[in-house]
Design a protein around this motif. Structure first.
Motif, short mmCIF file in Angstrom:
data_model
loop_
_atom_site.label_atom_id
_atom_site.label_comp_id
_atom_site.label_asym_id
_atom_site.label_seq_id
_atom_site.Cartn_x
_atom_site.Cartn_y
_atom_site.Cartn_z
N TYR A 95 -5.60 -12.10 5.93
CA TYR A 95 -5.05 -11.64 4.65
C TYR A 95 -6.15 -11.17 3.72
N GLU A 96 -7.25 -11.94 3.64
CA GLU A 96 -8.36 -11.57 2.77
C GLU A 96 -9.07 -10.32 3.29
N ALA A 97 -9.17 -10.20 4.62
CA ALA A 97 -9.78 -8.99 5.20
C ALA A 97 -8.93 -7.76 4.88
N PHE A 98 -7.61 -7.93 4.93
CA PHE A 98 -6.70 -6.84 4.57
C PHE A 98 -6.92 -6.42 3.12
N GLN A 99 -7.08 -7.41 2.23
CA GLN A 99 -7.31 -7.10 0.82
C GLN A 99 -8.63 -6.36 0.63
N ASP A 100 -9.67 -6.80 1.35
CA ASP A 100 -10.97 -6.14 1.24
C ASP A 100 -10.90 -4.68 1.68
N LYS A 101 -10.08 -4.42 2.69
CA LYS A 101 -10.01 -3.07 3.24
C LYS A 101 -9.06 -2.17 2.48
N PHE A 102 -7.90 -2.70 2.10
CA PHE A 102 -6.87 -1.86 1.49
C PHE A 102 -6.65 -2.13 0.01
N ASN A 157 -6.35 -5.04 -3.45
CA ASN A 157 -5.60 -6.21 -3.86
C ASN A 157 -4.10 -5.94 -3.85
N ASP A 158 -3.31 -6.98 -3.52
CA ASP A 158 -1.85 -6.80 -3.50
C ASP A 158 -1.18 -7.54 -4.66
N GLU A 159 -1.95 -7.87 -5.69
CA GLU A 159 -1.38 -8.51 -6.88
C GLU A 159 -0.71 -7.44 -7.73
N VAL A 160 0.60 -7.46 -7.78
CA VAL A 160 1.32 -6.43 -8.52
C VAL A 160 2.33 -7.05 -9.47
N ALA A 161 2.61 -6.34 -10.53
CA ALA A 161 3.66 -6.70 -11.48
C ALA A 161 4.48 -5.44 -11.72
N ALA A 162 5.72 -5.62 -12.06
CA ALA A 162 6.60 -4.47 -12.29
C ALA A 162 7.29 -4.61 -13.64
N VAL A 163 7.37 -3.48 -14.34
CA VAL A 163 8.11 -3.39 -15.60
C VAL A 163 9.26 -2.43 -15.36
N VAL A 164 10.47 -2.89 -15.59
CA VAL A 164 11.66 -2.12 -15.21
C VAL A 164 12.59 -1.97 -16.41
N GLU A 176 -0.99 -2.71 -10.78
CA GLU A 176 -1.85 -3.38 -9.80
C GLU A 176 -2.95 -4.10 -10.56
N LEU A 177 -3.10 -5.41 -10.30
CA LEU A 177 -4.04 -6.24 -11.02
C LEU A 177 -5.31 -6.48 -10.21
N GLY A 210 7.79 -9.07 -10.10
CA GLY A 210 6.60 -8.93 -9.26
C GLY A 210 5.95 -10.28 -8.98
N GLY A 211 5.13 -10.30 -7.95
CA GLY A 211 4.46 -11.53 -7.55
C GLY A 211 3.61 -12.16 -8.62
N ALA A 212 2.92 -11.32 -9.40
CA ALA A 212 2.04 -11.84 -10.44
C ALA A 212 2.82 -12.59 -11.51
N TYR A 213 3.91 -11.99 -11.98
CA TYR A 213 4.74 -12.67 -12.99
C TYR A 213 5.36 -13.94 -12.42
N LEU A 214 5.80 -13.88 -11.16
CA LEU A 214 6.41 -15.05 -10.53
C LEU A 214 5.39 -16.19 -10.43
N GLU A 215 4.18 -15.86 -10.02
CA GLU A 215 3.13 -16.88 -9.89
C GLU A 215 2.82 -17.53 -11.23
N VAL A 216 2.71 -16.71 -12.26
CA VAL A 216 2.41 -17.24 -13.60
C VAL A 216 3.55 -18.13 -14.09
N GLU A 217 4.79 -17.72 -13.84
CA GLU A 217 5.94 -18.52 -14.28
C GLU A 217 5.99 -19.85 -13.54
N ILE A 218 5.70 -19.83 -12.23
CA ILE A 218 5.69 -21.07 -11.46
C ILE A 218 4.61 -22.01 -11.97
#
Length: 283
Positions: A53-60, A62-69, A163-164, A198-206
């Motif tokens: 997972y970390e190698a994927f992040q290094d190559k492609f 970060n996958d930390e995203v938030a969405a405003v809808v 994207e954060l 998004g994952g970032a908002y969910l993580e912060v809320e948790i």
């Protein structure tokens, strides 16, 4: 065993002083609790899946995203397109934001004679005529990479993807997302209702709920134990002295966890109530 107990009682003052001195550093670390619920904290650092997972992040990236809808009868109006552009531009300057993708930022491939150029779906110098807006709408809802991602197929819902930059601090992420929310709400006030996901908002809320539960249920457990002990002993002084022992166990246990570099998450948050329960059951 009796001889050891007699020795301890004979030097009880010295022993109490030593225990207090040993407790002081654990009190410090207990006060430094951090709350973090990123997926990485739930796996060993040498787990092959995490390494992948970390190698994927290094190559492609970060996958930390938030969405405003937000929703509207028709997103493709001058008012809504200008609003999307304002919201997008307001997010960009925040430190910790890597990229912002929205209808006014995304690019599409357009052919011209024998060349292919990548151009913005909504040009910066767009003339807001019905014809131009209709053409952009038709292209957006039929584009496989845009429809269902930035715009719903009925053109009534749009998303701004943020994207954060990677961070190991829940506090800094929480502050960033709250600052973004406050800024966007001030811009959209009275026009549309913004929704955040998004994952970032969910993580912060948790993490926020974990912190809240820890602050709420640890004292509740403590006072329930105090009430039960008092009911059994019928002596308030003895009950309080017993609770001091329990508090010391709690501070040492959680303090040691923080000293080892760990954080409090939705799993480790149960440590404090469990320590309280075990300490009273073995007292």
């Amino acid at each position: 065993m009796d001889r050891w107990i007699e020795r301890l009682l004979a030097h009880h003052k010295t022993i109490l002083v030593v225990l207090v001195l040993l407790t002081v550093p654990f009190v410090y670390f207990y006060s430094k609790q951090t709350y973090f619920n990123h997926i990485n904290v739930f796996f060993p650092k040498d787990d092959p899946e995490i390494a992948y997972y970390e190698a994927f992040q290094d190559k492609f990236g970060n996958d930390e995203v938030a969405a405003v809808v937000f929703r509207a009868d028709d997103i493709f109006t001058e008012k809504n397109i200008r609003l999307i552009r304002r919201l997008t531009e307001a997010i960009k300057p925040f430190e910790g934001v890597q990229r912002v993708t929205s209808l006014t930022e995304t690019e599409v491939a357009r052919g011209s004679e024998d060349t292919v150029d990548f151009q913005k779906l909504v040009p910066d110098d767009l003339e807001f005529t019905e014809k131009n807006l209709a053409a952009i709408k038709k292209e957006a809802v039929s584009h496989p990479m845009i429809a269902g991602a930035l715009i719903s197929k009925d053109a009534s819902t749009t998303a701004i993807i943020i994207e954060l930059a990677p961070t190991t601090s829940n506090e800094s992420k929480h502050e960033l997302l709250n600052s973004i929310r406050d800024t966007l709400e001030s811009i959209a006030a009275g026009t549309v209702t913004l929704h955040y996901s998004g994952g970032a908002y969910l993580e912060v809320e948790i993490s926020g709920l974990t912190h809240s539960d820890n602050r709420k249920f640890t004292p509740i457990t403590f006072f329930i134990i105090l009430a039960v002990v008092y009911f059994m002993l019928r002596n308030f002084t003895l009950s309080v002295l017993g609770q001091l022992n329990i508090v010391a166990i709690l501070v040492w246990g959680v303090g040691l966890l923080i000293l080892c570099g760990e954080s409090i998450n939705s799993v480790t948050v149960v440590i404090a109530p469990i320590l309280l329960a075990i300490s009273i059951s073995d007292s």
